[in-house]
Design a protein around this motif. Structure first.
Motif, PDB file in Angstrom:
ATOM      1  N   SER A   1       0.812  -1.215   0.000  1.00  0.00           N
ATOM      2  CA  SER A   1       0.000   0.000   0.000  1.00  0.00           C
ATOM      3  C   SER A   1       0.845   1.266   0.000  1.00  0.00           C
ATOM      4  N   ASP A   2       2.011   1.229   0.653  1.00  0.00           N
ATOM      5  CA  ASP A   2       2.852   2.417   0.735  1.00  0.00           C
ATOM      6  C   ASP A   2       3.496   2.780  -0.604  1.00  0.00           C
ATOM      7  N   PHE A   3       3.455   1.852  -1.571  1.00  0.00           N
ATOM      8  CA  PHE A   3       4.061   2.126  -2.869  1.00  0.00           C
ATOM      9  C   PHE A   3       3.046   2.640  -3.880  1.00  0.00           C
ATOM     10  N   GLY A   4       1.768   2.715  -3.460  1.00  0.00           N
ATOM     11  CA  GLY A   4       0.724   3.112  -4.387  1.00  0.00           C
ATOM     12  C   GLY A   4       0.958   4.459  -5.040  1.00  0.00           C
ATOM     13  N   THR A   5       1.444   5.424  -4.264  1.00  0.00           N
ATOM     14  CA  THR A   5       1.653   6.763  -4.819  1.00  0.00           C
ATOM     15  C   THR A   5       3.094   7.005  -5.234  1.00  0.00           C
ATOM     16  N   ARG A   6       4.020   6.130  -4.864  1.00  0.00           N
ATOM     17  CA  ARG A   6       5.433   6.349  -5.183  1.00  0.00           C
ATOM     18  C   ARG A   6       5.788   5.892  -6.591  1.00  0.00           C
ATOM     19  N   PHE A   7       5.399   4.671  -6.940  1.00  0.00           N
ATOM     20  CA  PHE A   7       5.852   4.085  -8.194  1.00  0.00           C
ATOM     21  C   PHE A   7       4.733   3.788  -9.185  1.00  0.00           C
ATOM     22  N   LEU A   8       3.551   3.457  -8.697  1.00  0.00           N
ATOM     23  CA  LEU A   8       2.505   2.958  -9.591  1.00  0.00           C
ATOM     24  C   LEU A   8       2.029   3.947 -10.654  1.00  0.00           C
ATOM     25  N   PRO A   9       1.863   5.227 -10.349  1.00  0.00           N
ATOM     26  CA  PRO A   9       1.362   6.122 -11.411  1.00  0.00           C
ATOM     27  C   PRO A   9       2.211   6.085 -12.670  1.00  0.00           C
ATOM     28  N   ASN A  10       3.525   6.159 -12.525  1.00  0.00           N
ATOM     29  CA  ASN A  10       4.408   6.132 -13.692  1.00  0.00           C
ATOM     30  C   ASN A  10       4.351   4.783 -14.396  1.00  0.00           C
ATOM     31  N   ILE A  11       4.355   3.694 -13.619  1.00  0.00           N
ATOM     32  CA  ILE A  11       4.317   2.352 -14.199  1.00  0.00           C
ATOM     33  C   ILE A  11       3.035   2.138 -14.994  1.00  0.00           C
ATOM     34  N   LEU A  12       1.911   2.508 -14.423  1.00  0.00           N
ATOM     35  CA  LEU A  12       0.623   2.279 -15.083  1.00  0.00           C
ATOM     36  C   LEU A  12       0.441   3.164 -16.308  1.00  0.00           C
ATOM     37  N   THR A  13       0.872   4.416 -16.205  1.00  0.00           N
ATOM     38  CA  THR A  13       0.713   5.343 -17.335  1.00  0.00           C
ATOM     39  C   THR A  13       1.490   4.864 -18.549  1.00  0.00           C
ATOM     40  N   ARG A  14       2.731   4.478 -18.338  1.00  0.00           N
ATOM     41  CA  ARG A  14       3.561   4.044 -19.471  1.00  0.00           C
ATOM     42  C   ARG A  14       3.064   2.723 -20.050  1.00  0.00           C
ATOM     43  N   PHE A  15       2.611   1.808 -19.211  1.00  0.00           N
ATOM     44  CA  PHE A  15       2.129   0.521 -19.714  1.00  0.00           C
ATOM     45  C   PHE A  15       0.855   0.712 -20.533  1.00  0.00           C
ATOM     46  N   ALA A  16      -0.003   1.624 -20.104  1.00  0.00           N
ATOM     47  CA  ALA A  16      -1.243   1.870 -20.838  1.00  0.00           C
ATOM     48  C   ALA A  16      -0.969   2.402 -22.240  1.00  0.00           C
ATOM     49  N   ARG A  17       0.130   3.156 -22.400  1.00  0.00           N
ATOM     50  CA  ARG A  17       0.461   3.683 -23.726  1.00  0.00           C
ATOM     51  C   ARG A  17       0.907   2.583 -24.674  1.00  0.00           C
ATOM     52  N   THR A  18       1.654   1.612 -24.182  1.00  0.00           N
ATOM     53  CA  THR A  18       2.193   0.567 -25.058  1.00  0.00           C
ATOM     54  C   THR A  18       1.300  -0.668 -25.145  1.00  0.00           C
ATOM     55  N   HIS A  19       0.411  -0.858 -24.167  1.00  0.00           N
ATOM     56  CA  HIS A  19      -0.460  -2.038 -24.167  1.00  0.00           C
ATOM     57  C   HIS A  19      -1.893  -1.602 -23.827  1.00  0.00           C
ATOM     58  N   PRO A  20      -2.522  -0.852 -24.728  1.00  0.00           N
ATOM     59  CA  PRO A  20      -3.863  -0.332 -24.439  1.00  0.00           C
ATOM     60  C   PRO A  20      -4.929  -1.404 -24.295  1.00  0.00           C
ATOM     61  N   GLY A  21      -4.646  -2.614 -24.773  1.00  0.00           N
ATOM     62  CA  GLY A  21      -5.635  -3.680 -24.689  1.00  0.00           C
ATOM     63  C   GLY A  21      -5.590  -4.473 -23.401  1.00  0.00           C
ATOM     64  N   VAL A  22      -4.683  -4.126 -22.498  1.00  0.00           N
ATOM     65  CA  VAL A  22      -4.550  -4.864 -21.238  1.00  0.00           C
ATOM     66  C   VAL A  22      -5.112  -4.025 -20.091  1.00  0.00           C
ATOM     67  N   ASN A  23      -6.000  -4.622 -19.328  1.00  0.00           N
ATOM     68  CA  ASN A  23      -6.567  -3.969 -18.148  1.00  0.00           C
ATOM     69  C   ASN A  23      -5.792  -4.428 -16.913  1.00  0.00           C
TER      70      ASN A  23
END
Length: 297
Positions: A108-130
């Protein structure tokens, strides 16, 4: 008049950025030439071309090695981001289309530290994956992965823990004592601690460090979330073990000068479930790459 790309501004080839980064990492033109597959003279010409375009010197020689100038340091972050975006753009069109869902768990403590960048970049390259994100404590995440409730997890462990085995270490960082700047909580006897709930590896590491030095302490506050512990610190009611990188004003890092022992490092481990699919594999590779860039920055 609107000046588009290439009109009035010199554009820099990605190969120049790549060679620049390799030299900055190896500290040597000759070693960099081996990595990029060019002769030392060709590497020197690339850097000279880059310096000419920018109008600055990027490296200063120190014997047989080189170091970045202040201008080189300034360019470093831009070069990494440009190459990263270039790779993402290529992957978007050339990577096989992958669809599906990834049930991903993280502390839970990593939710705001690392996840926003990880999720944003993955969504750009793999838009079909939820990506379905679950934030929880590390012991709970390991249990959910074992029970196949999650496909992929990040979890924290001490570096000497047996739980390091079976996963991939993606991040290592020292734990440090945190307290209020100018505060006095660290001087109280017994030492008041603000800790996470039982099972947290940071909690265990802090207690082991204090027990080894026979430093008296008491658990004054407990909270599942980092924010709850931080509230006790801001009120100068306790100290807590935090990752060194997150300790910032109005908190300060406490150490032996404040009578507190070193806690040691912790690892962040990435682990896939037994039946991970293509979508999970792709997201796992993406997470590893994101943390590699963090380590190199």
């Amino acid at each position: 008049m609107d000046i588009g790309p290439g009109k009035g501004t010199a554009l820099i080839e990605t190969d120049l950025y790549r060679t620049f980064l390799v030299i900055s990492e190896t500290g040597s033109f000759s070693r960099a030439s081996e990595v990029v597959g060019r002769t030392p003279s060709a590497v020197s010409m690339q850097i000279k071309k880059l310096e000419t375009i920018l109008g600055v010197s990027l490296f200063a020689r120190e014997g047989r090695s080189v170091r970045l100038t202040a201008e080189g340091e300034a360019l470093l972050g831009y070069a990494r981001r440009i190459l990263m975006l270039n790779a993402e753009a290529v992957a978007l069109f050339r990577a096989p289309a992958i669809e599906g869902e990834v049930r991903f768990g993280a502390p839970s403590d990593f939710g705001t530290r690392f996840l926003p960048n990880i999720l944003t970049r993955f969504a750009r390259t793999h838009p079909g994956v939820n990506v379905d994100v679950h934030l929880d404590g590390s012991p709970q995440l390991l249990h959910k992965l074992k029970e196949r409730q999650l496909d992929l997890i990040l979890y924290t462990v001490r570096t000497d823990s047996d739980l390091v085995r079976g996963g991939e270490i993606v991040h290592t960082e020292p734990l440090a004592w945190a307290g209020l700047e100018g505060g006095v909580a660290y001087s109280r006897d017994p030492l008041p601690l603000a800790l996470s709930v039982s099972g947290c590896p940071w909690r265990k590491a802090a207690r082991i460090a204090l027990d080894k030095t026979e430093h008296p302490y008491r658990i004054a506050y407990q909270s599942f979330h980092n924010a709850g512990q931080e509230a006790a610190l801001l009120a100068d009611l306790a100290v807590a073990p935090f990752p060194a990188s997150v300790i910032a004003p109005p908190l300060q890092r406490l150490d032996e000068r404040h009578g507190l022992p070193e806690i040691g490092d912790y690892n962040l481990i990435l682990k896939e479930g037994a039946k991970a699919g293509k979508a999970t594999d792709a997201f796992a590779r993406h997470v590893v790459e994101c943390f590699r860039e963090i380590s190199n920055s």
